[in-house]
Structures are given as structure tokens and as C-alpha cells.
Design a protein around this motif. Structure first.
Motif, PDB file in Angstrom:
ATOM      1  N   TYR A 157       0.811  -1.213   0.000  1.00 31.17           N
ATOM      2  CA  TYR A 157       0.000   0.000   0.000  1.00 31.17           C
ATOM      3  C   TYR A 157       0.849   1.270   0.000  1.00 31.17           C
ATOM      4  N   TYR A 158       1.850   1.328   0.874  1.00 33.00           N
ATOM      5  CA  TYR A 158       2.646   2.538   1.035  1.00 33.00           C
ATOM      6  C   TYR A 158       3.959   2.527   0.252  1.00 33.00           C
ATOM      7  N   ASN A 159       4.314   1.378  -0.310  1.00 33.23           N
ATOM      8  CA  ASN A 159       5.570   1.240  -1.038  1.00 33.23           C
ATOM      9  C   ASN A 159       5.316   0.373  -2.282  1.00 33.23           C
ATOM     10  N   PRO A 160       4.412   0.811  -3.169  1.00 32.06           N
ATOM     11  CA  PRO A 160       4.015  -0.033  -4.300  1.00 32.06           C
ATOM     12  C   PRO A 160       5.133  -0.323  -5.296  1.00 32.06           C
ATOM     13  N   LYS A 161       6.201   0.467  -5.272  1.00 31.48           N
ATOM     14  CA  LYS A 161       7.331   0.207  -6.171  1.00 31.48           C
ATOM     15  C   LYS A 161       8.328  -0.775  -5.563  1.00 31.48           C
ATOM     16  N   ASN A 162       8.027  -1.267  -4.358  1.00 31.52           N
ATOM     17  CA  ASN A 162       8.868  -2.256  -3.681  1.00 31.52           C
ATOM     18  C   ASN A 162      10.308  -1.793  -3.493  1.00 31.52           C
TER      19      ASN A 162
END
Length: 138
Positions: free
Chosen positions: A101-106
Motif C-alpha cells: 500500500y505505502y511502497n508499491p514500487k517495492n
């Protein structure tokens, strides 16, 4: 000189882990990162407690609530309880929900810093934590 070399080493290590994590991927494998964070947070002890933080990833009640809110927004029926913080697998699942959710680019660096400093972390306040986690990744 030692500090400069250490910084270069950490940055090279960081880029090694983030090269493939810049693109959004729902199947991103967080295993190594989560295991490193567990070592820093609790040495992997599922019964670890530090005030309101519990379990191998030292999860707070607020984080459990936020994970459940995210799941609700996604129309999922799955929910986590406070006791799930003491379960390694469920703790990892909660970590992954937060990251998706908060770090969709991993982004690995963001994941590590966010775990200690929250979604609006300050780099200067999370630097030592980041370095500790990275030492377990290397």
C-alpha cells in the motif's frame, strides 16, 4: 576514510537490492528483507515485547489497525488480530500489506526506513536502523 568506505559499501549493497525492486510487482519477494528486519527487531523471537510493540517484527496495535483498514479498502474479508503479531507468518503478511500500500514500487530502502520511522520517516533518524538491517542482508 573508514566512514566513506562503509558508506560506499552500504550504497552498493542498497543498489544491488533495489535494481529489480523499482518496478511495481505484487509478487515481490520480501523474505530476505523481512528476515533481516526480524533480526534487528527481535532476533527472531516471536514472544519479544517492548512496550506496545510485540512479536518478531515488533508490530504495534496501530499497525494492525492500519493493515485491517487497507484490507477493508480492498474489499478483503481477511483481518488480523493483536495476537497475530506473535506469529511469524502473519507478521510477514502484515508487513507485505503495508508495503504493497505505502511502497508499491517495492523499494527496499523505503521499506526498511518506513518500518522504523513510519510512512513519513526522516532519513537522518532512520540511518542507523537502515545500516543495521542492511548488515543482515549482506
Amino acid at each position: 576514510m573508514k566512514i566513506a568506505l562503509k558508506y560506499v559499501f552500504v550504497m552498493i549493497s542498497f543498489f544491488t537490492f533495489t535494481v529489480n525492486s523499482s518496478a511495481q510487482n505484487s509478487n515481490f519477494d520480501w523474505s530476505n528483507v523481512v528476515d533481516a528486519i526480524m533480526m534487528v527487531e527481535s532476533k527472531g523471537n516471536v514472544n519479544a515485547r517492548n512496550g506496545i510493540y510485540c512479536g518478531p517484527l515488533q508490530i504495534s496495535p496501530v499497525l494492525v489497525s492500519e493493515v485491517n483498514n487497507i484490507l477493508k479498502r480492498r474489499n478483503s474479508t481477511k483481518r488480523y488480530s493483536l495476537n497475530d503479531r506473535f506469529n511469524k507468518q502473519k507478521s510477514k503478511e502484515m508487513f507485505e500489506v503495508i508495503q504493497s500500500y505505502y511502497n508499491p514500487k517495492n523499494n527496499v530502502e523505503r521499506a526498511i526506513r518506513m518500518w522504523q520511522g513510519g510512512i513519513n520517516y526522516k532519513v537522518s533518524r532512520t540511518q542507523r536502523y537502515f545500516e543495521k538491517v542492511m548488515s543482515y542482508l549482506n
